[in-house]
Design an enzyme around this catalytic site. Sequence first.
Site, PDB file in Angstrom:
ATOM      1  N   HIS A  37      -3.979  -6.447   8.384  1.00  0.00           N
ATOM      2  CA  HIS A  37      -3.080  -5.300   8.550  1.00  0.00           C
ATOM      3  C   HIS A  37      -2.267  -5.612   9.819  1.00  0.00           C
ATOM      4  CE1 HIS A  37      -1.393  -1.401   8.406  1.00  0.00           C
ATOM      5  NE2 HIS A  37      -2.477  -0.648   8.302  1.00  0.00           N
ATOM      6  N   LYS A  66       1.103  -0.136 -16.809  1.00  0.00           N
ATOM      7  CA  LYS A  66       1.295  -0.764 -18.136  1.00  0.00           C
ATOM      8  C   LYS A  66       0.906  -2.237 -18.110  1.00  0.00           C
ATOM      9  CE  LYS A  66       5.547   1.798 -18.147  1.00  0.00           C
ATOM     10  NZ  LYS A  66       6.991   1.560 -18.109  1.00  0.00           N
ATOM     11  N   ARG A 116       1.405  -2.242   0.481  1.00  0.00           N
ATOM     12  CA  ARG A 116      -0.065  -2.120   0.649  1.00  0.00           C
ATOM     13  C   ARG A 116      -0.698  -2.353  -0.714  1.00  0.00           C
ATOM     14  NH1 ARG A 116      -3.344   2.352   3.986  1.00  0.00           N
ATOM     15  NH2 ARG A 116      -2.493   1.006   5.617  1.00  0.00           N
ATOM     16  N   ARG A 135      -0.682   7.159   7.876  1.00  0.00           N
ATOM     17  CA  ARG A 135       0.044   6.639   9.047  1.00  0.00           C
ATOM     18  C   ARG A 135       1.019   5.527   8.705  1.00  0.00           C
ATOM     19  NH1 ARG A 135      -4.214   9.115  10.374  1.00  0.00           N
ATOM     20  NH2 ARG A 135      -4.945   8.147   8.477  1.00  0.00           N
ATOM     21  N   THR A 136       0.556   4.520   7.986  1.00  0.00           N
ATOM     22  CA  THR A 136       1.394   3.339   7.776  1.00  0.00           C
ATOM     23  C   THR A 136       2.630   3.708   6.970  1.00  0.00           C
ATOM     24  OG1 THR A 136      -0.661   2.090   7.739  1.00  0.00           O
ATOM     25  CG2 THR A 136       1.339   0.922   7.081  1.00  0.00           C
TER      26      THR A 136
HETATM   27  N1   CP Z   1      -4.264   2.962  10.160  1.00  0.00           N
HETATM   28  C1   CP Z   1      -3.903   3.047   8.864  1.00  0.00           C
HETATM   29  O1   CP Z   1      -3.615   2.032   8.203  1.00  0.00           O
HETATM   30  O2   CP Z   1      -3.864   4.313   8.388  1.00  0.00           O
HETATM   31  P1   CP Z   1      -3.377   4.727   6.932  1.00  0.00           P
HETATM   32  O3   CP Z   1      -4.373   4.155   5.954  1.00  0.00           O
HETATM   33  O4   CP Z   1      -3.332   6.225   6.937  1.00  0.00           O
HETATM   34  O5   CP Z   1      -2.023   4.106   6.717  1.00  0.00           O
END
Ligand code: CP
Length: 309
Positions: free
Chosen positions: A136, A87, A108, A57-58
């Site tokens: 998040h 590396k 991320r 999703r993100t």
């Molecule tokens: N909600 C969420 O962060 O989903 P993903 O890990 O698929 O990005």
Amino acid sequence: MSRLEHVISTKQFMDTKLLDEIFDLADRMERDTKEGRLPQTMKGKVMASVFYEPSTRTRFSFETAMQRLGGGVVMTEAAPMFSSAAKGETLSDAIKIISGYSDVIVLRHPEKGSAKVASEASDVPVLNAGDGTGEHPTQALLDMYTIRKELGRVDGLKVALVGDLRNGRTVHSLINLLALYKDVKVFLVSPAQLRLPDEYRQYMGERGMKSEELDDVSSILGQIDVMYVTRIQKERFADPAEYEKLKGSYVVDNAMLSKMKEHSIIMHPLPRVGEIAIEVDGDRRAAYFRQAKNGMYIRMVLLQMVLEK
Ligand code: CP
């Protein structure tokens, strides 16, 4: 339009006025997308999508948001394997370099605090797409947007946060935003081993937010407005046996749903791995797929807020 430098933590959002502006703009993004007249405000800009952990999703919502607004995307979706992290390059060095090629970085990373480290190394805005068990923030913004859109208000709501409150970063970010509203009560429902960390509990206390800790949802089903379910975060367990013991602690099914208010919603940041039975999907109160779609509109707004001059 308000401007943002980076998006690292939901603690940077100090009042609901800015949230209302973001949500109103997200409404407009949705309308413009549906009518095929999105402004091409990102034309000539490049977003670097840097993912050291898996995502559906993100990553997709950020990348489609950027592309729909006319911008370009460069990405590494398995950075530990396919970037020079393999590396031994440090995150700071990688971000310094990537910020020389791009206009905004979506990151991320498995380490709590990594987004802050990246923002200090970067010459361009950094958007935290999840930093380990930390936060998040863009997910929490889309979560709040979903609550406002579905229920028409946030003040006065009763919200149950259910599942892995220790490791679930979406919950950590969401609590900071819920604390900005009036008279919200939060039920913290988790197994004893997965309780909310003290730092978030302390923040709730400082903001005068009402909360109650529970092991089980059964006693509150008839009074909650939002049930926010989370996955037990398998990837954060050092001992696989501990995960096996805890998985399946909570399963929302139609029997549970029948005890909930007619005008309540069930949310989940997704992915789900059994916490919500498939039979629930057909009920109007199942908001999680609408919630995921809202992410694209919120991320369009955030890209504009960090990039438009
Ligand atoms: N909600 C969420 O962060 O989903 P993903 O890990 O698929 O990005």
